[in-house]
Write an enzyme that holds these catalytic residues in place. Sequence first.
Site, PDB file in Angstrom:
ATOM      1  N   ASP A  79       0.859  -1.181   0.000  1.00 40.39           N
ATOM      2  CA  ASP A  79       0.000   0.000   0.000  1.00 40.39           C
ATOM      3  C   ASP A  79       0.892   1.227   0.000  1.00 40.39           C
ATOM      4  O   ASP A  79       2.048   1.179   0.432  1.00 40.39           O
ATOM      5  CB  ASP A  79      -0.926   0.006   1.225  1.00 40.39           C
ATOM      6  CG  ASP A  79      -1.951   1.132   1.181  1.00 40.39           C
ATOM      7  OD1 ASP A  79      -2.299   1.567   0.062  1.00 40.39           O
ATOM      8  OD2 ASP A  79      -2.405   1.578   2.243  1.00 40.39           O
ATOM      9  N   TYR A 110      -4.818   4.505   0.546  1.00 35.84           N
ATOM     10  CA  TYR A 110      -5.995   3.763   0.115  1.00 35.84           C
ATOM     11  C   TYR A 110      -5.767   2.997  -1.189  1.00 35.84           C
ATOM     12  O   TYR A 110      -6.652   2.898  -2.034  1.00 35.84           O
ATOM     13  CB  TYR A 110      -7.215   4.698  -0.019  1.00 35.84           C
ATOM     14  CG  TYR A 110      -7.240   5.772   1.029  1.00 35.84           C
ATOM     15  CD1 TYR A 110      -7.222   5.431   2.382  1.00 35.84           C
ATOM     16  CD2 TYR A 110      -7.240   7.121   0.696  1.00 35.84           C
ATOM     17  CE1 TYR A 110      -7.223   6.415   3.369  1.00 35.84           C
ATOM     18  CE2 TYR A 110      -7.233   8.100   1.670  1.00 35.84           C
ATOM     19  CZ  TYR A 110      -7.222   7.746   3.007  1.00 35.84           C
ATOM     20  OH  TYR A 110      -7.213   8.710   3.968  1.00 35.84           O
ATOM     21  N   HIS A 111      -4.547   2.432  -1.347  1.00 36.82           N
ATOM     22  CA  HIS A 111      -4.203   1.712  -2.576  1.00 36.82           C
ATOM     23  C   HIS A 111      -3.676   0.303  -2.294  1.00 36.82           C
ATOM     24  O   HIS A 111      -2.631  -0.083  -2.820  1.00 36.82           O
ATOM     25  CB  HIS A 111      -3.137   2.488  -3.360  1.00 36.82           C
ATOM     26  CG  HIS A 111      -3.530   3.877  -3.735  1.00 36.82           C
ATOM     27  ND1 HIS A 111      -2.591   4.871  -3.969  1.00 36.82           N
ATOM     28  CD2 HIS A 111      -4.738   4.458  -3.906  1.00 36.82           C
ATOM     29  CE1 HIS A 111      -3.210   5.994  -4.278  1.00 36.82           C
ATOM     30  NE2 HIS A 111      -4.523   5.762  -4.241  1.00 36.82           N
ATOM     31  N   PRO A 112      -4.350  -0.518  -1.488  1.00 36.86           N
ATOM     32  CA  PRO A 112      -3.821  -1.857  -1.220  1.00 36.86           C
ATOM     33  C   PRO A 112      -3.826  -2.710  -2.484  1.00 36.86           C
ATOM     34  O   PRO A 112      -4.723  -2.611  -3.325  1.00 36.86           O
ATOM     35  CB  PRO A 112      -4.774  -2.412  -0.153  1.00 36.86           C
ATOM     36  CG  PRO A 112      -6.048  -1.654  -0.358  1.00 36.86           C
ATOM     37  CD  PRO A 112      -5.635  -0.277  -0.795  1.00 36.86           C
TER      38      PRO A 112
END
Length: 541
Positions: free
Chosen positions: A292, A469-471
């Site tokens: 992330d 917020y980019h897993p």
Amino acid sequence: MESYDYIVVGAGSAGCVVARRLSDDGASRVLLLEAGPPADDFWIRTPAGMARLFLSDRYNWRYSTEPEPALRNRRVYWPRGKTLGGSSAINGMVYTRGNRRDYDHWASLGNDGWGWDDVLPFFKRAEDNERGASSYRGAGGPLRISDPAVMPRSVEAFIEASRQQGIPYVADLSSAGEEGVGVLQATIRDGVRQSAYDAFVAPVRHRANLTVRTDVHVRRILFQGRQASGVEVLERDRVREIRALREVVICAGALGSPHLLMLSGIGDGAMLQRHGLGVLMDSPGVGQNLQDHFSVHVKAQTLPGSSYNFDLLGWRQYWQGLRYVTTKGGYLALGSSLAAAFVKSGPDVDYADLEISFRPMTFTHNDSGSVAVDPYHAISASVYRVRPASRGQVVLRSADPLLAPSFHPNYLHAEEDKHAMLAGLRHARSILASQPMASCIVREMSPGPDVHSDERLVEFMEQQGKCAYHPAGTCKMGRDALAVVDAQLRVHGVERLRVVDASIMPTVTSGNTNAPTIMIGEKGADMILAARPSTTALSAS
């Protein structure tokens, strides 16, 4: 038993694309299942409504990480979409593809067909860019890509100040995948958020061969031997089974997809057995390789006219609301970030590993996730390393399918991530200190004018850093021992089961991940359709 040719689990950024494309030819019956409710909400449609959705129980899973060792054991809030459109219904709408070398790297790992030249047509097919078609951009596709509805003068100041720092201007920053600074485009159509559901499914939901169901929780994948045969679902407090005659396609996201595989007996065998689950396929990579983007913010108080904070407070917010309702314009029609600079953290880095995103407004949110616009004129620049070295994991907590697994992103676990983030903070400060940006700024508010040493800046990151917020990466594509799917996105060791979402990324892309996830949906759907003539369907009986 109820049956369909394809069952798509998860109506998020990839799942909506897959369901749309599988239903396009009319020959296949497609079921799209979503655990969350319908997305019929004013604040979902309104771009600035993302702040209202940040803590929504109805549309947001509201996850948190486990205590993070490198962040003073803080739990970090992880919002994820729980509605039609998934996280594309609550995100910041920024549309960036990442760098072309991200995809060439995927291909070099043995994932044939995933290089930049291979994936570019799928990006273009999805897009309807308001700037028109080009060698990089797509036009006429389902997903509208647009420029900001309003261009505050501080955005132009940020771009020019970046150029003064030697960062080249890139006119097509969202599409070309280049290093440099420029305006960010967004998934907004005529002032209204375009989630993946809005773009791909809503226009064709009337199709007889496409069924969409909400508030349906998939408990596990069903198998006949090693062939996926359907799903077990919880719907209206009733557990039942639905048959898939051709394939089950998991599109539950980087957090949900590994969880569903584990619940279905695919994962680390020892961990599954500890929770009383049978082991269909011992696949130790399920839930591993979690990546992330870790983010910190430089915040500065400005002179009036450089920030639109006050336009979102007091009586002015009602004027902006009226403006939006009547014209779909104004500040409520803007996405989260309007410009960005992609830069290197050092001369030995092959290509840009830092993103510095600019916002002509500021807000404050704490670890619980609450958000409030700041009551003063201010701007912010968020900094994150787009290719982090740190790796985490998703760990099964219970055999109960309604209990979320535990999330361990291990932010800043790798020392090189700390060094890169330090470079990113200094890049951001240098841009804000350059003209014409410097003329807008009264003072730096965070990290603060007294925070300059590496030690103090690391303390700032430990205390204030958030997720971006980019897993991604938890069901990675590849051929090695930890790979979960192959280059056709088929789950290793079983048949008729694929994972198609951000979890298949071997390495997270160099920027915001929504556009690459939509591309994965486009390409994955093509692979599924290409396999159809040689795939014998299961019996419906």
